[in-house]
Motif scaffolding. Structure first.
Motif, PDB file in Angstrom:
ATOM      1  N   TYR A 251       8.818  -8.631  10.782  1.00  0.00           N
ATOM      2  CA  TYR A 251      10.005  -7.802  10.573  1.00  0.00           C
ATOM      3  C   TYR A 251      10.016  -7.262   9.151  1.00  0.00           C
ATOM      4  CZ  TYR A 251      14.871  -6.310  11.212  1.00  0.00           C
ATOM      5  OH  TYR A 251      16.016  -5.572  11.323  1.00  0.00           O
ATOM      6  N   GLN A 252       9.689  -8.111   8.157  1.00  0.00           N
ATOM      7  CA  GLN A 252       9.631  -7.647   6.769  1.00  0.00           C
ATOM      8  C   GLN A 252       8.571  -6.573   6.599  1.00  0.00           C
ATOM      9  OE1 GLN A 252       7.472  -9.837   3.794  1.00  0.00           O
ATOM     10  NE2 GLN A 252       9.229  -9.818   2.393  1.00  0.00           N
ATOM     11  N   LYS A 253       7.417  -6.772   7.235  1.00  0.00           N
ATOM     12  CA  LYS A 253       6.340  -5.789   7.144  1.00  0.00           C
ATOM     13  C   LYS A 253       6.800  -4.455   7.728  1.00  0.00           C
ATOM     14  CE  LYS A 253       2.375  -7.340   8.322  1.00  0.00           C
ATOM     15  NZ  LYS A 253       1.258  -7.820   9.174  1.00  0.00           N
ATOM     16  N   TRP A 254       7.511  -4.508   8.847  1.00  0.00           N
ATOM     17  CA  TRP A 254       8.023  -3.290   9.482  1.00  0.00           C
ATOM     18  C   TRP A 254       9.004  -2.579   8.562  1.00  0.00           C
ATOM     19  CZ3 TRP A 254      13.114  -2.344  11.256  1.00  0.00           C
ATOM     20  CH2 TRP A 254      13.259  -1.231  12.088  1.00  0.00           C
ATOM     21  N   LEU A 255       9.899  -3.340   7.897  1.00  0.00           N
ATOM     22  CA  LEU A 255      10.835  -2.740   6.953  1.00  0.00           C
ATOM     23  C   LEU A 255      10.097  -2.078   5.791  1.00  0.00           C
ATOM     24  CD1 LEU A 255      13.534  -5.579   6.748  1.00  0.00           C
ATOM     25  CD2 LEU A 255      13.880  -3.305   7.720  1.00  0.00           C
ATOM     26  N   ARG A 256       9.087  -2.769   5.258  1.00  0.00           N
ATOM     27  CA  ARG A 256       8.327  -2.242   4.126  1.00  0.00           C
ATOM     28  C   ARG A 256       7.626  -0.932   4.488  1.00  0.00           C
ATOM     29  NH1 ARG A 256       5.133  -7.405   1.379  1.00  0.00           N
ATOM     30  NH2 ARG A 256       6.901  -8.176   0.129  1.00  0.00           N
ATOM     31  N   LEU A 257       6.982  -0.918   5.645  1.00  0.00           N
ATOM     32  CA  LEU A 257       6.205   0.257   6.027  1.00  0.00           C
ATOM     33  C   LEU A 257       7.104   1.453   6.319  1.00  0.00           C
ATOM     34  CD1 LEU A 257       3.505  -1.493   8.237  1.00  0.00           C
ATOM     35  CD2 LEU A 257       3.181  -0.505   5.960  1.00  0.00           C
ATOM     36  N   ARG A 258       8.252   1.230   6.931  1.00  0.00           N
ATOM     37  CA  ARG A 258       9.188   2.330   7.174  1.00  0.00           C
ATOM     38  C   ARG A 258       9.718   2.900   5.860  1.00  0.00           C
ATOM     39  NH1 ARG A 258      11.715   3.805  11.712  1.00  0.00           N
ATOM     40  NH2 ARG A 258      13.636   4.158  10.541  1.00  0.00           N
ATOM     41  N   GLU A 259      10.035   2.012   4.905  1.00  0.00           N
ATOM     42  CA  GLU A 259      10.539   2.491   3.619  1.00  0.00           C
ATOM     43  C   GLU A 259       9.441   3.239   2.861  1.00  0.00           C
ATOM     44  OE1 GLU A 259      12.894   3.161   0.160  1.00  0.00           O
ATOM     45  OE2 GLU A 259      13.248   2.995   2.312  1.00  0.00           O
ATOM     46  N   ALA A 260       8.203   2.740   2.929  1.00  0.00           N
ATOM     47  CA  ALA A 260       7.093   3.442   2.274  1.00  0.00           C
ATOM     48  C   ALA A 260       6.906   4.824   2.876  1.00  0.00           C
ATOM     49  CB  ALA A 260       5.808   2.618   2.418  1.00  0.00           C
ATOM     50  N   ARG A 261       7.021   4.929   4.186  1.00  0.00           N
ATOM     51  CA  ARG A 261       6.902   6.233   4.855  1.00  0.00           C
ATOM     52  C   ARG A 261       7.988   7.196   4.362  1.00  0.00           C
ATOM     53  NH1 ARG A 261       7.083   7.375  11.403  1.00  0.00           N
ATOM     54  NH2 ARG A 261       5.139   8.549  11.530  1.00  0.00           N
ATOM     55  N   ARG A 262       9.224   6.673   4.218  1.00  0.00           N
ATOM     56  CA  ARG A 262      10.320   7.504   3.727  1.00  0.00           C
ATOM     57  C   ARG A 262      10.055   7.961   2.299  1.00  0.00           C
ATOM     58  NH1 ARG A 262      14.504   7.657   0.584  1.00  0.00           N
ATOM     59  NH2 ARG A 262      14.004   5.633  -0.317  1.00  0.00           N
ATOM     60  N   ASP A 270       3.048   9.023  -3.820  1.00  0.00           N
ATOM     61  CA  ASP A 270       1.725   8.846  -3.222  1.00  0.00           C
ATOM     62  C   ASP A 270       1.642   7.474  -2.552  1.00  0.00           C
ATOM     63  OD1 ASP A 270       1.209   6.912  -5.201  1.00  0.00           O
ATOM     64  OD2 ASP A 270       0.127   8.329  -6.464  1.00  0.00           O
ATOM     65  N   ALA A 271       0.586   7.253  -1.781  1.00  0.00           N
ATOM     66  CA  ALA A 271       0.480   6.042  -0.974  1.00  0.00           C
ATOM     67  C   ALA A 271       0.454   4.780  -1.841  1.00  0.00           C
ATOM     68  CB  ALA A 271      -0.759   6.107  -0.085  1.00  0.00           C
ATOM     69  N   ALA A 272      -0.310   4.827  -2.927  1.00  0.00           N
ATOM     70  CA  ALA A 272      -0.403   3.634  -3.777  1.00  0.00           C
ATOM     71  C   ALA A 272       0.951   3.316  -4.400  1.00  0.00           C
ATOM     72  CB  ALA A 272      -1.458   3.845  -4.865  1.00  0.00           C
ATOM     73  N   GLY A 273       1.635   4.349  -4.887  1.00  0.00           N
ATOM     74  CA  GLY A 273       2.951   4.120  -5.485  1.00  0.00           C
ATOM     75  C   GLY A 273       3.946   3.577  -4.483  1.00  0.00           C
ATOM     76  N   ALA A 274       3.945   4.129  -3.281  1.00  0.00           N
ATOM     77  CA  ALA A 274       4.853   3.644  -2.246  1.00  0.00           C
ATOM     78  C   ALA A 274       4.533   2.206  -1.865  1.00  0.00           C
ATOM     79  CB  ALA A 274       4.767   4.552  -1.014  1.00  0.00           C
ATOM     80  N   ALA A 275       3.237   1.891  -1.788  1.00  0.00           N
ATOM     81  CA  ALA A 275       2.829   0.538  -1.431  1.00  0.00           C
ATOM     82  C   ALA A 275       3.372  -0.487  -2.423  1.00  0.00           C
ATOM     83  CB  ALA A 275       1.303   0.450  -1.357  1.00  0.00           C
ATOM     84  N   PHE A 276       3.186  -0.220  -3.710  1.00  0.00           N
ATOM     85  CA  PHE A 276       3.683  -1.152  -4.730  1.00  0.00           C
ATOM     86  C   PHE A 276       5.207  -1.200  -4.745  1.00  0.00           C
ATOM     87  CE2 PHE A 276      -0.574  -0.284  -6.712  1.00  0.00           C
ATOM     88  CZ  PHE A 276      -1.060  -1.591  -6.573  1.00  0.00           C
ATOM     89  N   PHE A 294       1.700   3.177  12.522  1.00  0.00           N
ATOM     90  CA  PHE A 294       2.015   4.584  12.747  1.00  0.00           C
ATOM     91  C   PHE A 294       0.869   5.394  13.373  1.00  0.00           C
ATOM     92  CE2 PHE A 294       4.913   3.498   9.123  1.00  0.00           C
ATOM     93  CZ  PHE A 294       6.090   3.572   9.858  1.00  0.00           C
ATOM     94  N   GLY A 295      -0.288   4.760  13.560  1.00  0.00           N
ATOM     95  CA  GLY A 295      -1.366   5.428  14.275  1.00  0.00           C
ATOM     96  C   GLY A 295      -2.242   6.330  13.444  1.00  0.00           C
ATOM     97  N   ALA A 296      -2.026   6.388  12.123  1.00  0.00           N
ATOM     98  CA  ALA A 296      -2.833   7.233  11.238  1.00  0.00           C
ATOM     99  C   ALA A 296      -2.680   6.720   9.811  1.00  0.00           C
ATOM    100  CB  ALA A 296      -2.395   8.692  11.326  1.00  0.00           C
ATOM    101  N   PRO A 297      -3.694   6.962   8.940  1.00  0.00           N
ATOM    102  CA  PRO A 297      -3.563   6.567   7.530  1.00  0.00           C
ATOM    103  C   PRO A 297      -2.384   7.282   6.887  1.00  0.00           C
ATOM    104  CG  PRO A 297      -5.838   7.147   8.062  1.00  0.00           C
ATOM    105  CD  PRO A 297      -5.003   7.568   9.238  1.00  0.00           C
ATOM    106  N   PRO A 298      -1.868   6.739   5.784  1.00  0.00           N
ATOM    107  CA  PRO A 298      -0.653   7.311   5.180  1.00  0.00           C
ATOM    108  C   PRO A 298      -0.718   8.812   4.919  1.00  0.00           C
ATOM    109  CG  PRO A 298      -1.179   5.215   4.162  1.00  0.00           C
ATOM    110  CD  PRO A 298      -2.309   5.523   5.087  1.00  0.00           C
ATOM    111  N   LYS A 299      -1.777   9.285   4.256  1.00  0.00           N
ATOM    112  CA  LYS A 299      -1.827  10.701   3.897  1.00  0.00           C
ATOM    113  C   LYS A 299      -1.825  11.589   5.130  1.00  0.00           C
ATOM    114  CE  LYS A 299      -4.419  14.069   1.162  1.00  0.00           C
ATOM    115  NZ  LYS A 299      -5.596  14.287   0.270  1.00  0.00           N
TER     116      LYS A 299
END
Length: 315
Positions: A251-262, A270-276, A294-299
């Protein structure tokens, strides 16, 4: 000739006519838009003109009604299909996938979503002294109920207030209160009692979800989270998965990835900045887990979203 009791269900043709009227009201407010907020807080409208593959979404405690077409909500291995015969009620903030099953440009899927007020449900149970409907047979956080004319009629009156904006502050709370009351008289009464009471394990899992939503970027120590919500670690895992179809870490991972996408889509990070920003220490791990969700790399994913204008998954 026997007369129809007020408690008897109205004829099917009456229900169909009410759905048609409500569909027309939703249709004229959603042309060109898939999701539409309204002047009534907690009420939103939806429109889809084609069937879709499952789309990741977050589900808040809500009443969901479809008056034309059909959808399903996928949570873990369970599918909850709802249409003009059935409404959907959810009770926790859940990671899920939504899929349109029946829709076309000529006959789009049309529906409404009303966020539930759990405190209002509890107040109505106490104030109306409603008899207990008994125990809910399942612990799942999603339920399907059968559409009734009385529920649709109240929803129609709520929609009609959108044409009388000056009346919304006074009348909308009254109609929303009536809708909650109608739900307590529906075949989902037992589940709503369970939701409103938020007793036992469900309340603790709700508190765990609230903690994760606030602290998703922090390292997760499951034992500390379990102690925070006064559960054993094993009970936390068991009930969390039962109610959300995920472990606390998932659940935490899902929250993190959705926020990074936003962050990448809406704030040009950028992807690295969002990841950190969301708590990942390894950009490569972030990219792998992002692609898996999400079925594809971030970029590539963000470029695709910008080309299509599809922001449903990051709203």
């Amino acid at each position: 000739m026997p007369t129809q009791s007020p408690a008897d269900p109205l004829p099917r043709k009456t229900l169909t006519a009410m759905q048609t009227e409500l569909a027309e009201a939703i249709d004229r407010r959603t042309v060109g838009r898939e999701h539409c907020t309204t002047a009534i807080k907690s009420l939103s409208l939806s429109r889809r003109e084609s069937v879709t593959e499952p789309c990741a979404c977050v589900v808040e405690p809500s009443l969901v009604i479809v008056v034309q077409g059909a959808k399903q909500l996928l949570i873990g291995d369970h599918a909850y299909a709802y249409d003009t015969e059935h409404f959907l009620v959810t009770s926790l903030d859940l990671p899920a996938s939504s899929q349109v099953l029946e829709a076309s440009p000529d006959k789009p899927l049309l529906g409404l979503v009303l966020k539930l007020d759990l405190s209002l449900i509890a107040e109505l149970i106490s104030q109306a002294r409603l008899p207990s409907p008994g125990k809910c047979s399942a612990e799942a956080s999603v339920g399907l109920g059968r559409i009734s004319p009385t529920l649709l009629e109240a929803c129609s009156r709520l929609m009609a207030l959108l044409d009388e904006p000056a009346d919304i502050p006074v009348l909308a709370p009254l109609v929303k209160r009536e809708i909650h009351y109608k739900l307590l008289k529906s075949d989902l009464a037992a589940r709503l009692w369970q939701i409103a009471s938020m007793s036992g394990q469900r309340q603790r899992i709700a508190r765990a979800i609230d903690w994760l939503k606030t602290n998703y970027a922090e390292p997760l120590h499951t034992a500390e989270l379990a102690a925070h919500v006064q559960m054993s670690t094993s009970s936390l895992h068991h009930y969390f998965r039962q109610l959300t179809a995920k472990s606390p870490l998932q659940y935490q991972k899902w929250l993190r990835l959705r926020e990074a996408r936003r962050l990448m889509l809406n704030e040009d990070m950028d992807a690295a900045g969002a990841a950190f920003q969301v708590g990942y220490e390894s950009p490569s791990q972030f990219s792998r887990e992002y692609s898996r969700l999400f079925g594809a790399p971030p970029k590539r994913d963000i470029e695709g979203l910008r080309q299509t204008g599809d922001t449903r998954a990051v709203a």
